[in-house]
Design a protein around this motif. Structure first.
Motif, PDB file in Angstrom:
ATOM      1  N   VAL A  94      13.485  -8.072-132.202  1.00 51.76           N
ATOM      2  CA  VAL A  94      13.693  -9.195-133.114  1.00 51.76           C
ATOM      3  C   VAL A  94      12.420  -9.387-133.927  1.00 51.76           C
ATOM      4  O   VAL A  94      11.321  -9.416-133.370  1.00 51.76           O
ATOM      5  N   SER A  95      12.570  -9.497-135.248  1.00 53.23           N
ATOM      6  CA  SER A  95      11.453  -9.831-136.137  1.00 53.23           C
ATOM      7  C   SER A  95      11.789 -11.167-136.798  1.00 53.23           C
ATOM      8  O   SER A  95      12.832 -11.296-137.439  1.00 53.23           O
ATOM      9  N   SER A  96      10.911 -12.136-136.615  1.00 51.58           N
ATOM     10  CA  SER A  96      11.179 -13.480-137.130  1.00 51.58           C
ATOM     11  C   SER A  96       9.862 -14.181-137.428  1.00 51.58           C
ATOM     12  O   SER A  96       8.890 -14.021-136.685  1.00 51.58           O
ATOM     13  N   ASN A  97       9.834 -14.956-138.502  1.00 53.82           N
ATOM     14  CA  ASN A  97       8.628 -15.726-138.807  1.00 53.82           C
ATOM     15  C   ASN A  97       8.638 -17.093-138.122  1.00 53.82           C
ATOM     16  O   ASN A  97       7.710 -17.881-138.317  1.00 53.82           O
ATOM     17  N   ARG A  98       9.670 -17.371-137.334  1.00 52.95           N
ATOM     18  CA  ARG A  98       9.722 -18.591-136.516  1.00 52.95           C
ATOM     19  C   ARG A  98      10.192 -18.204-135.117  1.00 52.95           C
ATOM     20  O   ARG A  98      10.807 -17.154-134.911  1.00 52.95           O
ATOM     21  N   ASP A  99       9.898 -19.041-134.137  1.00 52.41           N
ATOM     22  CA  ASP A  99      10.399 -18.803-132.789  1.00 52.41           C
ATOM     23  C   ASP A  99      11.928 -18.774-132.809  1.00 52.41           C
ATOM     24  O   ASP A  99      12.553 -19.305-133.743  1.00 52.41           O
ATOM     25  N   PHE A 100      12.533 -18.175-131.796  1.00 48.61           N
ATOM     26  CA  PHE A 100      13.976 -17.913-131.858  1.00 48.61           C
ATOM     27  C   PHE A 100      14.598 -17.909-130.471  1.00 48.61           C
ATOM     28  O   PHE A 100      13.922 -17.749-129.456  1.00 48.61           O
ATOM     29  N   ASN A 101      15.929 -18.057-130.451  1.00 48.87           N
ATOM     30  CA  ASN A 101      16.753 -17.858-129.262  1.00 48.87           C
ATOM     31  C   ASN A 101      17.658 -16.651-129.500  1.00 48.87           C
ATOM     32  O   ASN A 101      17.960 -16.309-130.654  1.00 48.87           O
ATOM     33  N   VAL A 102      18.108 -16.026-128.412  1.00 46.51           N
ATOM     34  CA  VAL A 102      19.090 -14.939-128.501  1.00 46.51           C
ATOM     35  C   VAL A 102      20.274 -15.291-127.606  1.00 46.51           C
ATOM     36  O   VAL A 102      20.084 -15.730-126.466  1.00 46.51           O
ATOM     37  N   THR A 103      21.482 -15.117-128.134  1.00 47.55           N
ATOM     38  CA  THR A 103      22.700 -15.341-127.354  1.00 47.55           C
ATOM     39  C   THR A 103      23.522 -14.058-127.315  1.00 47.55           C
ATOM     40  O   THR A 103      23.302 -13.129-128.115  1.00 47.55           O
ATOM     41  N   GLY A 136      10.268  -8.635-123.801  1.00 50.96           N
ATOM     42  CA  GLY A 136       8.919  -8.685-124.366  1.00 50.96           C
ATOM     43  C   GLY A 136       8.831  -9.616-125.554  1.00 50.96           C
ATOM     44  O   GLY A 136       7.951  -9.476-126.396  1.00 50.96           O
ATOM     45  N   THR A 137       9.745 -10.580-125.624  1.00 50.96           N
ATOM     46  CA  THR A 137       9.793 -11.479-126.778  1.00 50.96           C
ATOM     47  C   THR A 137       8.842 -12.665-126.648  1.00 50.96           C
ATOM     48  O   THR A 137       8.627 -13.394-127.614  1.00 50.96           O
ATOM     49  N   GLY A 138       8.289 -12.883-125.451  1.00 53.40           N
ATOM     50  CA  GLY A 138       7.491 -14.079-125.215  1.00 53.40           C
ATOM     51  C   GLY A 138       8.341 -15.270-124.815  1.00 53.40           C
ATOM     52  O   GLY A 138       7.814 -16.321-124.478  1.00 53.40           O
ATOM     53  N   GLY A 139       9.675 -15.114-124.852  1.00 51.45           N
ATOM     54  CA  GLY A 139      10.584 -16.184-124.445  1.00 51.45           C
ATOM     55  C   GLY A 139      10.981 -16.040-122.989  1.00 51.45           C
ATOM     56  O   GLY A 139      10.556 -15.118-122.286  1.00 51.45           O
ATOM     57  N   THR A 140      11.832 -16.945-122.527  1.00 55.50           N
ATOM     58  CA  THR A 140      12.247 -16.943-121.123  1.00 55.50           C
ATOM     59  C   THR A 140      13.653 -16.365-120.976  1.00 55.50           C
ATOM     60  O   THR A 140      14.490 -16.503-121.869  1.00 55.50           O
ATOM     61  N   ASN A 141      13.895 -15.732-119.843  1.00 52.19           N
ATOM     62  CA  ASN A 141      15.207 -15.193-119.504  1.00 52.19           C
ATOM     63  C   ASN A 141      16.147 -16.370-119.234  1.00 52.19           C
ATOM     64  O   ASN A 141      15.912 -17.167-118.340  1.00 52.19           O
ATOM     65  N   ALA A 142      17.193 -16.473-120.031  1.00 49.26           N
ATOM     66  CA  ALA A 142      18.110 -17.615-119.917  1.00 49.26           C
ATOM     67  C   ALA A 142      19.387 -17.269-119.165  1.00 49.26           C
ATOM     68  O   ALA A 142      20.309 -18.082-119.100  1.00 49.26           O
ATOM     69  N   THR A 143      19.469 -16.069-118.582  1.00 50.39           N
ATOM     70  CA  THR A 143      20.694 -15.680-117.867  1.00 50.39           C
ATOM     71  C   THR A 143      20.661 -16.263-116.455  1.00 50.39           C
ATOM     72  O   THR A 143      19.617 -16.257-115.795  1.00 50.39           O
ATOM     73  N   PRO A 144      21.791 -16.747-115.957  1.00 45.06           N
ATOM     74  CA  PRO A 144      21.794 -17.385-114.630  1.00 45.06           C
ATOM     75  C   PRO A 144      21.756 -16.404-113.467  1.00 45.06           C
ATOM     76  O   PRO A 144      21.291 -16.749-112.383  1.00 45.06           O
ATOM     77  N   PRO A 156      23.489 -18.125-123.475  1.00 46.87           N
ATOM     78  CA  PRO A 156      22.054 -17.919-123.712  1.00 46.87           C
ATOM     79  C   PRO A 156      21.559 -16.650-123.024  1.00 46.87           C
ATOM     80  O   PRO A 156      21.893 -16.396-121.860  1.00 46.87           O
ATOM     81  N   LEU A 157      20.789 -15.882-123.746  1.00 44.06           N
ATOM     82  CA  LEU A 157      20.183 -14.665-123.197  1.00 44.06           C
ATOM     83  C   LEU A 157      18.667 -14.840-123.109  1.00 44.06           C
ATOM     84  O   LEU A 157      18.061 -14.606-122.057  1.00 44.06           O
ATOM     85  N   ILE A 158      18.031 -15.246-124.226  1.00 44.22           N
ATOM     86  CA  ILE A 158      16.584 -15.493-124.279  1.00 44.22           C
ATOM     87  C   ILE A 158      16.354 -16.832-124.979  1.00 44.22           C
ATOM     88  O   ILE A 158      16.927 -17.085-126.039  1.00 44.22           O
ATOM     89  N   ASN A 159      15.521 -17.670-124.374  1.00 42.90           N
ATOM     90  CA  ASN A 159      15.147 -18.940-124.985  1.00 42.90           C
ATOM     91  C   ASN A 159      13.692 -18.899-125.455  1.00 42.90           C
ATOM     92  O   ASN A 159      12.817 -18.394-124.738  1.00 42.90           O
ATOM     93  N   SER A 160      13.471 -19.412-126.654  1.00 40.82           N
ATOM     94  CA  SER A 160      12.124 -19.601-127.213  1.00 40.82           C
ATOM     95  C   SER A 160      11.319 -18.309-127.308  1.00 40.82           C
ATOM     96  O   SER A 160      10.156 -18.251-126.897  1.00 40.82           O
ATOM     97  N   GLY A 161      11.947 -17.272-127.871  1.00 38.52           N
ATOM     98  CA  GLY A 161      11.186 -16.072-128.193  1.00 38.52           C
ATOM     99  C   GLY A 161      10.090 -16.401-129.208  1.00 38.52           C
ATOM    100  O   GLY A 161      10.270 -17.260-130.063  1.00 38.52           O
ATOM    101  N   THR A 162       8.949 -15.724-129.102  1.00 35.91           N
ATOM    102  CA  THR A 162       7.801 -16.018-129.963  1.00 35.91           C
ATOM    103  C   THR A 162       7.922 -15.284-131.290  1.00 35.91           C
ATOM    104  O   THR A 162       8.261 -14.104-131.321  1.00 35.91           O
ATOM    105  N   HIS A 163       7.638 -15.998-132.374  1.00 32.02           N
ATOM    106  CA  HIS A 163       7.722 -15.398-133.707  1.00 32.02           C
ATOM    107  C   HIS A 163       6.771 -14.193-133.812  1.00 32.02           C
ATOM    108  O   HIS A 163       5.754 -14.124-133.135  1.00 32.02           O
TER     109      HIS A 163
END
Length: 197
Positions: A94-103, A136-144, A156-163
């Motif tokens: 993921v390439s983003s100029n802001r933090d992100f979530n992945v679902t 390796g996104t800098g975010g947290t694993n959101a899977t239960p 939710p897959l990844i929460n708060s991935g880092t830009h």
């Protein structure tokens, strides 16, 4: 004759004056004028404007993972899917100029069936399980759980991935259809969505 003598007298007097001052006469055509100092200058200004827009991109846009069920153990235990080269992970960035979530979600509630098998061909998407193998996104694993059933509802897959650029993560998929479905080919789309915060 008087004019000539008078002109000569003025010339001699002028020379005598220069001789007393220690300066030599300067001709208007002589290039030995004193240096006037640094040259003149002027300046101009360029105004530069940057317009930054929010961007987000998830790559690759498509990947293909498959499993072949051709023995009793495959049906009893299920199979992890592989790509064309035998790799058991599907890798994304993921390439983003802001933090992100992945679902993650399925494209439909049931697999599409192609074949001439006799029996049940309605395979639900929950037969396919997913696992967030690396993050390796800098975010947290959101899977239960380790293996999570795929549904049409975005989970939710990844929460708060880092830009930033090319933040990596990878998935594994496992199919466990059991013995209840007709022989043939089954396919379904898995949709990953990266959304800026």
């Amino acid at each position: 004759m008087k004019k000539l003598l008078l002109s000569a007298a003025f010339a001699i007097a002028a020379l005598a004056g220069y001789a007393q001052s220690g300066s030599a006469p300067v001709s208007p055509n002589n290039n030995s004028y004193p240096n006037p100092g640094p040259g003149l200058s002027d300046c101009a200004t360029v105004l530069v404007c940057l317009e930054l827009k929010n961007i987000i991109e998830i790559c690759p846009p498509i990947d293909v993972m498959c499993a072949k069920f051709d023995c009793k153990e495959d049906y009893n235990c299920g199979e992890e899917l592989e790509d064309f080269y035998g790799h058991k992970t599907s890798n994304f960035t993921v390439s983003s100029n802001r933090d992100f979530n992945v679902t993650i979600k399925s494209s439909s509630p049931n697999f599409l069936y192609v074949g001439s098998g006799v029996g049940n061909t309605i395979m639900p998407s929950t037969v396919l399980k997913y696992n967030l193998h690396s993050n390796g996104t800098g975010g947290t694993n959101a899977t239960p759980m380790t293996w999570n059933p795929l549904t049409v509802a975005a989970a939710p897959l990844i929460n708060s991935g880092t830009h930033g650029c090319n933040k990596p993560f990878s998935l594994k998929f496992k199919a466990d259809p059991g013995w209840d479905f007709a022989a043939g080919s089954y396919g379904i789309g898995v949709i990953l969505t990266a959304t800026q915060l």
